[in-house]
Design a protein around this motif. Structure first.
Motif, short mmCIF file in Angstrom:
data_model
loop_
_atom_site.label_atom_id
_atom_site.label_comp_id
_atom_site.label_asym_id
_atom_site.label_seq_id
_atom_site.Cartn_x
_atom_site.Cartn_y
_atom_site.Cartn_z
N ASN A 1 0.83 -1.22 0.00
CA ASN A 1 0.00 0.00 0.00
C ASN A 1 0.86 1.27 0.00
N SER A 2 0.22 2.36 -0.44
CA SER A 2 0.97 3.61 -0.66
C SER A 2 1.87 4.06 0.49
N PRO A 3 1.39 4.05 1.74
CA PRO A 3 2.30 4.57 2.79
C PRO A 3 3.63 3.83 2.86
N SER B 1 1.53 1.84 7.17
CA SER B 1 0.21 1.21 7.03
C SER B 1 -0.84 2.17 6.49
N ALA B 2 -1.84 1.60 5.80
CA ALA B 2 -2.91 2.41 5.20
C ALA B 2 -4.15 2.52 6.09
N CYS B 3 -4.34 1.57 6.99
CA CYS B 3 -5.66 1.46 7.65
C CYS B 3 -5.57 1.47 9.17
N ARG C 1 -1.82 14.50 -0.38
CA ARG C 1 -3.24 14.15 -0.40
C ARG C 1 -3.86 14.39 0.96
N ARG C 2 -5.17 14.59 0.95
CA ARG C 2 -5.88 14.78 2.21
C ARG C 2 -6.17 13.42 2.80
N GLY C 3 -6.45 13.40 4.09
CA GLY C 3 -6.77 12.14 4.74
C GLY C 3 -8.12 11.62 4.29
N THR D 1 -14.75 0.16 10.25
CA THR D 1 -13.80 -0.31 9.23
C THR D 1 -12.89 0.85 8.85
N ASN D 2 -11.91 0.55 8.03
CA ASN D 2 -11.05 1.60 7.45
C ASN D 2 -11.86 2.38 6.39
N PRO D 3 -11.28 3.42 5.79
CA PRO D 3 -12.08 4.29 4.89
C PRO D 3 -12.72 3.60 3.70
N CYS D 4 -12.06 2.63 3.13
CA CYS D 4 -12.68 2.00 1.93
C CYS D 4 -13.43 0.72 2.25
N GLY D 5 -13.49 0.34 3.52
CA GLY D 5 -14.41 -0.71 3.95
C GLY D 5 -13.89 -2.13 3.93
N GLU D 6 -12.65 -2.34 3.43
CA GLU D 6 -12.20 -3.73 3.30
C GLU D 6 -11.62 -4.29 4.60
N GLN D 7 -11.44 -3.43 5.59
CA GLN D 7 -10.83 -3.88 6.83
C GLN D 7 -11.66 -3.54 8.06
N PRO E 1 -8.94 -1.56 -2.59
CA PRO E 1 -9.28 -0.91 -3.88
C PRO E 1 -8.09 -0.81 -4.83
N THR E 2 -6.89 -0.69 -4.29
CA THR E 2 -5.64 -0.55 -5.07
C THR E 2 -5.70 0.63 -6.05
N GLY E 3 -6.33 1.73 -5.58
CA GLY E 3 -6.52 2.91 -6.43
C GLY E 3 -5.24 3.41 -7.07
N THR E 4 -4.18 3.55 -6.29
CA THR E 4 -2.93 4.06 -6.85
C THR E 4 -1.98 2.95 -7.24
N ILE E 5 -1.90 1.92 -6.41
CA ILE E 5 -0.87 0.90 -6.72
C ILE E 5 -1.21 0.12 -7.98
N SER E 6 -2.50 0.08 -8.37
CA SER E 6 -2.81 -0.59 -9.64
C SER E 6 -2.30 0.24 -10.82
P1 ADP Z 1 -3.26 2.54 -2.59
O1 ADP Z 1 -3.53 2.03 -3.96
O2 ADP Z 1 -2.88 4.00 -2.57
O3 ADP Z 1 -2.28 1.72 -1.80
P2 ADP Z 1 -6.04 1.83 -1.93
O4 ADP Z 1 -6.83 2.56 -2.95
O5 ADP Z 1 -5.87 0.35 -2.11
O6 ADP Z 1 -4.61 2.52 -1.74
O7 ADP Z 1 -6.70 2.07 -0.52
C1 ADP Z 1 -6.32 1.25 0.56
C2 ADP Z 1 -6.58 1.92 1.87
O8 ADP Z 1 -5.72 3.05 2.00
C3 ADP Z 1 -7.96 2.51 2.02
O9 ADP Z 1 -8.91 1.58 2.41
C4 ADP Z 1 -7.70 3.52 3.11
O10 ADP Z 1 -7.66 2.90 4.37
C5 ADP Z 1 -6.35 4.05 2.74
N1 ADP Z 1 -6.43 5.28 1.92
C6 ADP Z 1 -6.76 5.38 0.61
N2 ADP Z 1 -6.74 6.67 0.21
C7 ADP Z 1 -6.37 7.41 1.27
C8 ADP Z 1 -6.17 8.81 1.53
N3 ADP Z 1 -6.34 9.75 0.60
N4 ADP Z 1 -5.81 9.15 2.76
C9 ADP Z 1 -5.63 8.24 3.71
N5 ADP Z 1 -5.80 6.94 3.55
C10 ADP Z 1 -6.17 6.50 2.35
#
Ligand code: ADP
Length: 595
Positions: A83-85, A98-100, A177-179, A284-290, A445-450
Motif C-alpha cells: 500500500n501507498s504509505p 500502514s494504510a488502515c 493528499r488529504r486524509g 472499518t477503514n475508509p474504503c471498507g475492506e478492513q 481498492p488498489t486505487g494508486t498501486i494498480s
Molecule cells: P493505494 O492504492 O494508494 O495503496 P487503496 O486505494 O488500495 O490505496 O486504498 C487502501 C486503503 O488506503 C484505504 O482503504 C484507506 O484505508 C487508505 N487510503 C486510501 N486513500 C487514502 C487517503 N487519501 N488518505 C488516507 N488513507 C487513504
C-alpha cells in the motif's frame, strides 16, 4: 553489513504512467520539489528497509541482501505492490507504513486517551503519516440528551463527525493528499436518521465515507416489516423505536441518490473476528475492506494476478511463490513500522494483522478469454481468492514455526480446541492452524498501486477500454493494452474505433467481434447482480472484508438498488457500496459517456 547504495541490475518493467505517478507523489524530493531519487531507488529503499526485519530472526547478511533483491524485483516487475504509505515512507524519518487504522471515540470530550478531542489529535497524527482512519460514533450520546457537568445538551455524533471532517481538511498528508475517513453509526443509535441524511448535501463532510452498522436483528425486522428498538449508548436503555423498513428505505434512497450511506453488516463481520477476547469490530477503514478493533492497524499489499497468465494459461506455481514472498514482506512490515501511537504499536504486535489481496483480476479474465459477468468468471474469482488464502496462510504458518505464532493465537479462532474462541453454540469458527498473523487476506481498492503496476484495480471489472483518468490532478489517457493487441492481431484495430470507444464508454461496436464484446465488457455494462455475485465469491475465502463498488447505470431505480442490498446480505457479504453513474460530480474515473 550495509546494503549497496544502488539498486540491483535486472529487468524493471514500469510504464510511463507509473513513473509519472511515482514522481508526483512518492519519490523523495528536495526543498524545491525536485525528486532526488528515481523510481528504482524508491523500490530499493522499500525493499532494503523491509528486508531488515529478517535479521531480527537470525538471517545472515547474505540472506538479508538476497531477500531484499527478491522484494525489489517483486515490486519493480509489478508482481506485487504494498500500500501507498509503505512506498512513501519506508526508510524515511516518518517510517509509518500502514494504510488502515480504526480509533475509538468515547462519550467524553477528553478522558486522556480516547475521548472525542483525544482521538481527534490521534487522527491528525495518523493522517499526517499517510494513513486512513475509521471511527464508530456509536458510543456517543445522542443529540439533545443531557450533559450532566454543564446541564447543557449534547450535540450528538453527526456534529462531532463534522468536527473531524474539518480537521481532516486542515492536515494535508506530506502536502500531497488529504486524509480519508470512514464514519460508522449503528442502526440502533437514536441519531441514525440524522446520520443517514448527513451527506445529502454533497458539499458537506467530504472527507468521510459513511456506512450504517447493520445488525441481524434489524434485518429480521426489515423482513417482518416490524419496528426495532433504538438504544441509548450510555444508559443502554431503549429510548424509542423505528419502523425498520422506513430506515432501510431511507438508506437505499440515499445510496441511489449519492452512493451513500453504504452498509456495514456488523454482526456478519464480528462472526469472523479472529480475536473476540480483545473486543468487537465497531468500524472499518475508509474504503471498507478492513473491519478493525479499536487501535487496530493493517498494512495491505496486492498481488497482480493478471501477471501470471500467458498464452491463456495461468502459471499457478509462480503465483504460489510470489504469494509466499508477499506474505513474508507484509509480516516484516509489522516489525519495521513506526506506529503513530503506543496503543497501536502494542496491538499490532499482539495480533500481527496483515491484508494480502489481489489486483489485475479483470486483466486475468481477459487473458483467459472469460467474461467477468459469467458463471465461469465468478468461479475464477472464488478460485483465485481461495488460492491466495490457502497459500498466504501456508506462508504465515511457516513464519509462525520460524518466528513464533502471533501472541494472542491460543485464544484466537485459530487456536487449539482447549483454548480457542468459539461461536455462541460452542462450535469452532475456523479450523485450527498455527499462524503468524491473525488475519491474512483482504481485497483493497488498489486505487494508486494498480496504476503503478499498470493493471486493473482490485477485483473490479475493467472500468473502460479507453478513458481519461484524473490522477492527482493530472488527466492521463488510459488504453487497455490487451484490447489493442488483440484488435491489431485480428486486423480490426483503428484509431477511430478507439476514439469511439473512449467517447461512448463501451466496446459494443459493430467491428468488435461478439466474443470480445463480452470479454471486454466494462463495469457500467455489467449487471449489478454480477458485481455482488463476484464480491460474494471472493468473500467465501477472505479473512477480512472486500472493497467493491457495485455500479449502476444512471437509469437504475431505487428498487434496483434495494434488490442488490438485500442480495448482498443474503449472500453473506460484509458490506455494500453502490455507485450510480453520473450521480456525483468529480468522478475519479470517467468515460466519455458520462461527461
Ligand atoms: P493505494 O492504492 O494508494 O495503496 P487503496 O486505494 O488500495 O490505496 O486504498 C487502501 C486503503 O488506503 C484505504 O482503504 C484507506 O484505508 C487508505 N487510503 C486510501 N486513500 C487514502 C487517503 N487519501 N488518505 C488516507 N488513507 C487513504
Amino acid at each position: 553489513m550495509p546494503f549497496s547504495a544502488t539498486p540491483p541490475e535486472g529487468l524493471v518493467t514500469l510504464s510511463a504512467n507509473a513513473r509519472t505517478v511515482l514522481e508526483k507523489r512518492y519519490l523523495v524530493k528536495d526543498k524545491s520539489g525536485k525528486p532526488v531519487e528515481k523510481p528504482e531507488d524508491m523500490f530499493w529503499r522499500v525493499a532494503t528497509t523491509v528486508a531488515e526485519a529478517d535479521r531480527r530472526y537470525g538471517a545472515s547478511d547474505g540472506a538479508v541482501q538476497a531477500i531484499a533483491e527478491e522484494f525489489y524485483f517483486l515490486m519493480t516487475q509489478r508482481r506485487f505492490e504494498p500500500n501507498s504509505p509503505t512506498l512513501m515512507n519506508a526508510g524515511r524519518p516518518l517510517g509509518q507504513l500502514s494504510a488502515c487504522f480504526v480509533l475509538p471515540v468515547d462519550d467524553a470530550l477528553s478522558n486522556g486517551q480516547s475521548g472525542i478531542y483525544d482521538t481527534l489529535r490521534s487522527m491528525a497524527l495518523i493522517h499526517q503519516s499517510g494513513g486512513g482512519t475509521g471511527f464508530s460514533f456509536s458510543r456517543l450520546r445522542s443529540r439533545g440528551s443531557m450533559v450532566r457537568s454543564t446541564t447543557g445538551v449534547a450535540s450528538g455524533p453527526v456534529s462531532f463527525m463534522q468536527l473531524y471532517d474539518a480537521s481532516t481538511d486542515a492536515v494535508k498528508q506530506g502536502g500531497t493528499r488529504r486524509g480519508a475517513n470512514m464514519g460508522i453509526l449503528r442502526v440502533d443509535h437514536p441519531d441514525v436518521m440524522e446520520f443517514i441524511a448527513c451527506k445529502e448535501d454533497l458539499t458537506k463532510i467530504t472527507n468521510f465515507n459513511i456506512s450504517v452498522g447493520i445488525t441481524t436483528k434489524f434485518m429480521d425486522a426489515v423482513k417482518a416489516d416490524a419496528n426495532y428498538d433504538l438504544v441509548d449508548p450510555v444508559s443502554k436503555k431503549v429510548t424509542g423505536e423505528l419502523r425498520a423498513r422506513e430506515v432501510w428505505d431511507k438508506m437505499i434512497l440515499g445510496a441511489w441518490r449519492t452512493g451513500e450511506p453504504g452498509v456495514f453488516f456488523i454482526d456478519e463481520a464480528n462472526r469472523y473476528n479472529p480475536v473476540p477476547h480483545l473486543g468487537d469490530y465497531e468500524a472499518t477503514n475508509p474504503c471498507g475492506e478492513q473491519p478493525l478493533l479499536a487501535y487496530d492497524v493493517c498494512n495491505l499489499g496486492s498481488v497482480n494476478v493478471g501477471h501470471y497468465v500467458s498464452n491463456g494459461v495461468v502459471d499457478w506455481e509462480a503465483m504460489r511463490r510470489d504469494i509466499a514472498l508477499s506474505t513474508h514482506f507484509l509480516d516484516n512490515i509489522i516489525d519495521v513500522n513506526k506506529y503513530p501511537l503506543p496503543e497501536i504499536d502494542a496491538l499490532s504486535k499482539r495480533i500481527r494483522r496483515i491484508g494480502l489481496g489481489v489486483m489485475g483480476f479483470a486483466d486475468m479474465l481477459v487473458r483467459l478469454g472469460i467474461p467477468y459477468d459469467s458463471a465461469e468468471g465468478v468461479e475464477m474469482g472464488r478460485k483465485v481468492m481461495e488460492f491466495l488464502d490457502v497459500e498466504g496462510k501456508k506462508e504465515s504458518e511457516r513464519l509462525a514455526r520460524e518466528r513464533g505464532a502471533f501472541p494472542e493465537w491460543a485464544q484466537s479462532i485459530w487456536g487449539p480446541d482447549e483454548t480457542c474462541a468459539r461461536d455462541a453454540n460452542g462450535q469452532r469458527i475456523r479450523p485450527m492452524q498455527l499462524l503468524r498473523n491473525c488475519n491474512v487476506t483482504t481485497v483493497a481498492p488498489t486505487g494508486t498501486i494498480s496504476i503503478i503496476a499498470g493493471c486493473s484495480s482490485g477485483l473490479e471489472p475493467l472500468f473502460a477500454v479507453a478513458f481519461m483518468r484524473n490522477q492527482a490532478g493530472v488527466m492521463m489517457p488510459d488504453v487497455n493494452e490487451d484490447f489493442v493487441a488483440i484488435a491489431k492481431a485480428e486486423g480490426w484495430y483503428s484509431d477511430e474505433l478507439m476514439e469511439r470507444i473512449a467517447k461512448t464508454g463501451s466496446v459494443q461496436h459493430a467491428e468488435v467481434p461478439a466474443k470480445w464484446q463480452s470479454v471486454f465488457n466494462t463495469a457500467n455494462n455489467i449487471s449489478p447482480e454480477y458485481h455482488i455475485r463476484m464480491q460474494a465469491a471472493y468473500q467465501l475465502h477472505c479473512d477480512s472484508a472486500i472493497s467493491k463498488t457495485t455500479n449502476f447505470g444512471f437509469a437504475a431505480t431505487v428498487d434496483d438498488v434495494r434488490a442488490i442490498y438485500e442480495m448482498a446480505y443474503e449472500m453473506k457479504c460484509k458490506g455494500v457500496t453502490v455507485y450510480r453513474d453520473g450521480s456525483r460530480d468529480n468522478q475519479v474515473l470517467s468515460t466519455g459517456a458520462t461527461q
